[in-house]
Design a protein around this motif. Structure first.
Motif, PDB file in Angstrom:
ATOM      1  N   TYR A 101      38.654  39.306  43.686  1.00  0.00           N
ATOM      2  CA  TYR A 101      39.232  40.495  44.097  1.00  0.00           C
ATOM      3  C   TYR A 101      38.981  40.495  45.805  1.00  0.00           C
ATOM      4  CZ  TYR A 101      41.433  44.839  43.698  1.00  0.00           C
ATOM      5  OH  TYR A 101      42.307  46.223  43.616  1.00  0.00           O
ATOM      6  N   PRO A 102      40.119  40.834  46.557  1.00  0.00           N
ATOM      7  CA  PRO A 102      39.967  40.742  48.028  1.00  0.00           C
ATOM      8  C   PRO A 102      39.087  41.912  48.539  1.00  0.00           C
ATOM      9  CG  PRO A 102      42.193  40.440  47.161  1.00  0.00           C
ATOM     10  CD  PRO A 102      41.684  40.904  46.071  1.00  0.00           C
ATOM     11  N   GLU A 103      38.225  41.508  49.064  1.00  0.00           N
ATOM     12  CA  GLU A 103      37.281  42.465  49.880  1.00  0.00           C
ATOM     13  C   GLU A 103      37.900  43.396  50.858  1.00  0.00           C
ATOM     14  OE1 GLU A 103      33.789  44.658  50.681  1.00  0.00           O
ATOM     15  OE2 GLU A 103      34.274  43.338  49.022  1.00  0.00           O
ATOM     16  N   GLU A 104      38.967  43.110  51.410  1.00  0.00           N
ATOM     17  CA  GLU A 104      39.752  43.881  52.316  1.00  0.00           C
ATOM     18  C   GLU A 104      40.539  45.027  51.412  1.00  0.00           C
ATOM     19  OE1 GLU A 104      43.676  43.617  55.348  1.00  0.00           O
ATOM     20  OE2 GLU A 104      42.855  41.822  54.482  1.00  0.00           O
ATOM     21  N   LEU A 105      41.066  44.624  50.233  1.00  0.00           N
ATOM     22  CA  LEU A 105      41.946  45.746  49.348  1.00  0.00           C
ATOM     23  C   LEU A 105      40.610  46.470  48.867  1.00  0.00           C
ATOM     24  CD1 LEU A 105      43.954  46.871  47.994  1.00  0.00           C
ATOM     25  CD2 LEU A 105      43.890  44.765  46.317  1.00  0.00           C
ATOM     26  N   ALA A 114      50.108  45.551  44.745  1.00  0.00           N
ATOM     27  CA  ALA A 114      51.099  44.986  44.111  1.00  0.00           C
ATOM     28  C   ALA A 114      51.234  43.636  44.669  1.00  0.00           C
ATOM     29  CB  ALA A 114      52.431  45.742  44.090  1.00  0.00           C
ATOM     30  N   PRO A 115      51.307  43.337  46.142  1.00  0.00           N
ATOM     31  CA  PRO A 115      51.453  42.290  46.553  1.00  0.00           C
ATOM     32  C   PRO A 115      50.281  41.208  46.460  1.00  0.00           C
ATOM     33  CG  PRO A 115      51.937  43.987  48.360  1.00  0.00           C
ATOM     34  CD  PRO A 115      51.310  44.655  47.101  1.00  0.00           C
ATOM     35  N   PHE A 116      49.321  41.707  46.121  1.00  0.00           N
ATOM     36  CA  PHE A 116      48.278  41.022  45.623  1.00  0.00           C
ATOM     37  C   PHE A 116      47.987  40.471  44.226  1.00  0.00           C
ATOM     38  CE2 PHE A 116      47.094  42.398  49.939  1.00  0.00           C
ATOM     39  CZ  PHE A 116      46.782  41.360  50.623  1.00  0.00           C
ATOM     40  N   ALA A 117      48.737  41.391  43.483  1.00  0.00           N
ATOM     41  CA  ALA A 117      48.173  41.130  41.986  1.00  0.00           C
ATOM     42  C   ALA A 117      48.314  39.940  41.220  1.00  0.00           C
ATOM     43  CB  ALA A 117      49.392  42.193  41.134  1.00  0.00           C
ATOM     44  N   GLN A 118      49.354  39.107  41.667  1.00  0.00           N
ATOM     45  CA  GLN A 118      49.436  37.631  41.040  1.00  0.00           C
ATOM     46  C   GLN A 118      48.094  36.790  41.691  1.00  0.00           C
ATOM     47  OE1 GLN A 118      51.403  37.948  38.314  1.00  0.00           O
ATOM     48  NE2 GLN A 118      52.851  36.613  38.671  1.00  0.00           N
ATOM     49  N   GLU A 119      48.068  37.120  42.778  1.00  0.00           N
ATOM     50  CA  GLU A 119      46.842  36.206  43.507  1.00  0.00           C
ATOM     51  C   GLU A 119      45.420  36.565  42.883  1.00  0.00           C
ATOM     52  OE1 GLU A 119      44.565  35.948  47.685  1.00  0.00           O
ATOM     53  OE2 GLU A 119      46.803  36.535  47.749  1.00  0.00           O
ATOM     54  N   ILE A 120      45.227  37.675  42.738  1.00  0.00           N
ATOM     55  CA  ILE A 120      44.073  38.073  42.068  1.00  0.00           C
ATOM     56  C   ILE A 120      44.079  37.463  40.525  1.00  0.00           C
ATOM     57  CG2 ILE A 120      42.930  40.316  40.869  1.00  0.00           C
ATOM     58  CD1 ILE A 120      44.331  41.725  43.346  1.00  0.00           C
ATOM     59  N   ASP A 121      44.956  37.755  39.970  1.00  0.00           N
ATOM     60  CA  ASP A 121      44.946  36.919  38.750  1.00  0.00           C
ATOM     61  C   ASP A 121      44.744  35.495  38.507  1.00  0.00           C
ATOM     62  OD1 ASP A 121      45.574  37.148  35.598  1.00  0.00           O
ATOM     63  OD2 ASP A 121      47.238  35.798  36.461  1.00  0.00           O
ATOM     64  N   ILE A 169      42.950  40.592  32.728  1.00  0.00           N
ATOM     65  CA  ILE A 169      42.282  41.414  33.872  1.00  0.00           C
ATOM     66  C   ILE A 169      41.211  40.510  34.543  1.00  0.00           C
ATOM     67  CG2 ILE A 169      42.777  43.563  33.008  1.00  0.00           C
ATOM     68  CD1 ILE A 169      39.769  43.768  32.079  1.00  0.00           C
ATOM     69  N   ARG A 170      41.656  39.369  35.050  1.00  0.00           N
ATOM     70  CA  ARG A 170      41.007  38.362  35.360  1.00  0.00           C
ATOM     71  C   ARG A 170      40.394  38.573  36.681  1.00  0.00           C
ATOM     72  NH1 ARG A 170      41.245  33.138  33.318  1.00  0.00           N
ATOM     73  NH2 ARG A 170      41.089  32.205  35.289  1.00  0.00           N
ATOM     74  N   GLY A 171      40.917  39.619  37.528  1.00  0.00           N
ATOM     75  CA  GLY A 171      40.383  39.731  38.741  1.00  0.00           C
ATOM     76  C   GLY A 171      39.061  40.856  38.705  1.00  0.00           C
ATOM     77  N   SER A 172      38.734  41.057  37.487  1.00  0.00           N
ATOM     78  CA  SER A 172      37.713  41.981  37.008  1.00  0.00           C
ATOM     79  C   SER A 172      36.439  41.055  36.590  1.00  0.00           C
ATOM     80  CB  SER A 172      37.949  43.090  35.930  1.00  0.00           C
ATOM     81  OG  SER A 172      36.913  43.470  35.461  1.00  0.00           O
ATOM     82  N   LYS A 173      35.320  40.906  37.205  1.00  0.00           N
ATOM     83  CA  LYS A 173      34.358  40.079  36.875  1.00  0.00           C
ATOM     84  C   LYS A 173      33.321  40.728  35.823  1.00  0.00           C
ATOM     85  CE  LYS A 173      33.925  37.729  41.452  1.00  0.00           C
ATOM     86  NZ  LYS A 173      34.370  36.510  41.054  1.00  0.00           N
ATOM     87  N   THR A 174      33.265  39.781  34.687  1.00  0.00           N
ATOM     88  CA  THR A 174      32.315  40.074  33.646  1.00  0.00           C
ATOM     89  C   THR A 174      31.398  39.091  33.325  1.00  0.00           C
ATOM     90  OG1 THR A 174      34.293  41.266  32.769  1.00  0.00           O
ATOM     91  CG2 THR A 174      32.824  40.647  31.163  1.00  0.00           C
ATOM     92  N   CYS A 175      29.991  39.494  32.741  1.00  0.00           N
ATOM     93  CA  CYS A 175      29.299  38.359  32.489  1.00  0.00           C
ATOM     94  C   CYS A 175      28.213  39.180  31.676  1.00  0.00           C
ATOM     95  CB  CYS A 175      28.620  37.852  33.693  1.00  0.00           C
ATOM     96  SG  CYS A 175      27.397  39.057  34.796  1.00  0.00           S
ATOM     97  N   ASP A 176      27.214  38.199  31.071  1.00  0.00           N
ATOM     98  CA  ASP A 176      25.950  38.870  30.358  1.00  0.00           C
ATOM     99  C   ASP A 176      24.983  38.981  31.569  1.00  0.00           C
ATOM    100  OD1 ASP A 176      27.422  38.080  28.099  1.00  0.00           O
ATOM    101  OD2 ASP A 176      25.661  36.781  27.408  1.00  0.00           O
ATOM    102  N   ILE A 177      23.967  39.907  31.010  1.00  0.00           N
ATOM    103  CA  ILE A 177      22.980  40.248  31.756  1.00  0.00           C
ATOM    104  C   ILE A 177      21.700  40.111  30.930  1.00  0.00           C
ATOM    105  CG2 ILE A 177      21.875  42.356  33.215  1.00  0.00           C
ATOM    106  CD1 ILE A 177      24.413  43.028  34.166  1.00  0.00           C
TER     107      ILE A 177
END
Length: 377
Positions: free
Chosen positions: A34-38, A22-29, A201-209
C-alpha cells in the motif's frame, strides 16, 4: 435517514476515491503493497477517524458517515478499506470500553496517524467458535502473562498494538472467563508470522501474531476481567456495518464495470447492452445492490439513533456479503474471456468480493444471529 452533511461527505469521498485511489488499485493488488503517500492522503482527509470523538483527535462523526466513506472507497479499491479500520475493529473496543487513559493514548494515536491498531480473536483452532480460544492471560502482580497465537490478523504485520482476547479464567465454561487486553507490538515476546499470500484484498497485510510470555500491564486490561466476550460481540456488531458497507461498495463497483463494458462491447452488430437478456440482468443486479444499500444504511441509522441494531447489522453483513459475490460473478460473466484477465478491474473485484462473506462472522454465523433474534421474539 440522510442529512445534508452526509451527501457532502459522499461527494468528498467519491471524488477522493476516483482521483486518488482508483489509479493505484491495480498496482496495489499486483504488488501487495500500500503506497505510503496514499495512506498519508487518507489520514489527511481523516477518513480513518470518522467515528473517533473530536476529544481524541477524530471527526466525531456518525456511522452513516463512516458507512458512506467505506462504500465509496471500496467501490474503487476494497483493500483500501483496511486503511480506515479505526472506524470499526481497531477503534470500537476502545470507544466502547476504554478508560480515559487508554483512549487518550491509543484512540488519539490512531486518529493522529501515529499508531495502527488491530483486533485479535481468531485462532488456528477457534474461528466462529469463540469459546474454543486457548490464548491465556495469567495474573502476575500488576501484570498479566500472555501466551497464545492469533491468526488472520488484518494489519497484523504493521500494527503498533492489538486488542487481544484471552482466557483469564481457564476453569470457566463457554465464553465466560475471557478478557480483553491492549497489547503493544514492541513488548518482549510479541512476534509476527509470515505475511499471508491471499486471494483478494492483497493490499491489506495479514499475518499470525504469537505471544510468548508477554508481560501486559494490568492497566492495559480493557474493561473488566470476564468482559471479553461482551466486548468482542459489541465490537463485531458495529464492525459488521463497516464490512457490509465494504461489500456494498464492491457490489456497486462490479455493477459499474458491467454497465461500462456492456455499453462498449459490440456483438452481432450492436452493443450487448441493447440485448434484452443483458438489460434484465442489469436490472436485477441494480436492484440487488440497492437492497444491500438500504440494509446497510438502516443498520447504521439505527446505531446512530441509539436503537438496537444487532439483527440489522447481521442482515446487512449477510446480504451485502452474498450480494457482492453474486454481482461480481455476473459482471465477470458479461466480460467473458476478458474478465479472466488481470488487465480488467473485474478480475480483481471478483477476488476481493470473496472475503466479505467470510471475515467478521461468516454468512452462516449471520444467519444464526438473525434467526436467533427472530425466533426469540
Amino acid at each position: 435517514m440522510f442529512e445534508k452533511k452526509h451527501e457532502m461527505i459522499r461527494k468528498l469521498a467519491r471524488d477522493f476515491a476516483e482521483k486518488e485511489i482508483a489509479p493505484f488499485a491495480q498496482e496495489i493488488d499486483q504488488t501487495g503493497e500500500y503506497p505510503e503517500e496514499l495512506r498519508q492522503k487518507i489520514l489527511k482527509c481523516k477518513f480513518h477517524a470518522i467515528t473517533i470523538p473530536v476529544k481524541y483527535g477524530g471527526c466525531g462523526g456518525d456511522y452513516r458517515s463512516a458507512a458512506i466513506v467505506t462504500e465509496e472507497i471500496a467501490r474503487k479499491c476494497a483493500a483500501s478499506v483496511t486503511q480506515i479500520m479505526p472506524n470499526s475493529l481497531s477503534g470500537s473496543p476502545l470507544m466502547l470500553f476504554g478508560n480515559e487513559s487508554q483512549k487518550q493514548k491509543y484512540l488519539r494515536g490512531m486518529a493522529e496517524g501515529t499508531m495502527i491498531g488491530a483486533f485479535g480473536i481468531t485462532e488456528p483452532g477457534a474461528g466462529s467458535d469463540t469459546a474454543s480460544i486457548t490464548t491465556t492471560a495469567v495474573k502476575d502482580g500488576d501484570h498479566y502473562i500472555l501466551n497464545g497465537r492469533k491468526c488472520f490478523i488484518t494489519n497484523g504485520p504493521i500494527c503498533d498494538f492489538i486488542t487481544v482476547f484471552a482466557k483469564t479464567d481457564t476453569k470457566a465454561k463457554g465464553v465466560s472467563g475471557i478478557s480483553a487486553f491492549i497489547v503493544e507490538s514492541s513488548w518482549e515476546g510479541f512476534s509476527r508470522g509470515k505475511i499471508e499470500d491471499k486471494l483478494g484484498i492483497r493490499g491489506s497485510k495479514t499475518c499470525d501474531i504469537v505471544f510468548e510470555n508477554v508481560r501486559v500491564p494490568a492497566e492495559n486490561l480493557l474493561g473488566k476481567e470476564g468482559q471479553g466476550f461482551k466486548i468482542c460481540m459489541a465490537t463485531l456488531d458495529s464492525g459488521r456495518i463497516t464490512v457490509a458497507s465494504q461489500g456494498l461498495g464492491i457490489a456497486q463497483g462490479a455493477l459499474d464495470e458491467a454497465v461500462k463494458f456492456t455499453k462498449e462491447r459490440i456483438q452481432f452488430g450492436k452493443p450487448i447492452s441493447k440485448l434484452q437478456n443483458t438489460q434484465f440482468e442489469i436490472a436485477d443486479m441494480a436492484t440487488q445492490v440497492q437492497c444491500a444499500r438500504l440494509l446497510v444504511y438502516d443498520a447504521a441509522y439505527k446505531k446512530d439513533s441509539g436503537q438496537s441494531y444487532t439483527k440489522e447489522a447481521a442482515m446487512a453483513k449477510y446480504f451485502a456479503g452474498e450480494c457482492c459475490n453474486d454481482i461480481a460473478y455476473r459482471s465477470l460473466q458479461f466480460h467473458g474471456g476478458y474478465g479472466f484477465m488481470k488487465d480488467y478491474n473485474i478480475e480483481r473485484i471478483y477476488r476481493d468480493a470473496r472475503i466479505v462473506s467470510i471475515y467478521e462472522g461468516t454468512s452462516e454465523i449471520q444467519k444464526l444471529v438473525i434467526s436467533g433474534m427472530v425466533l426469540d421474539k
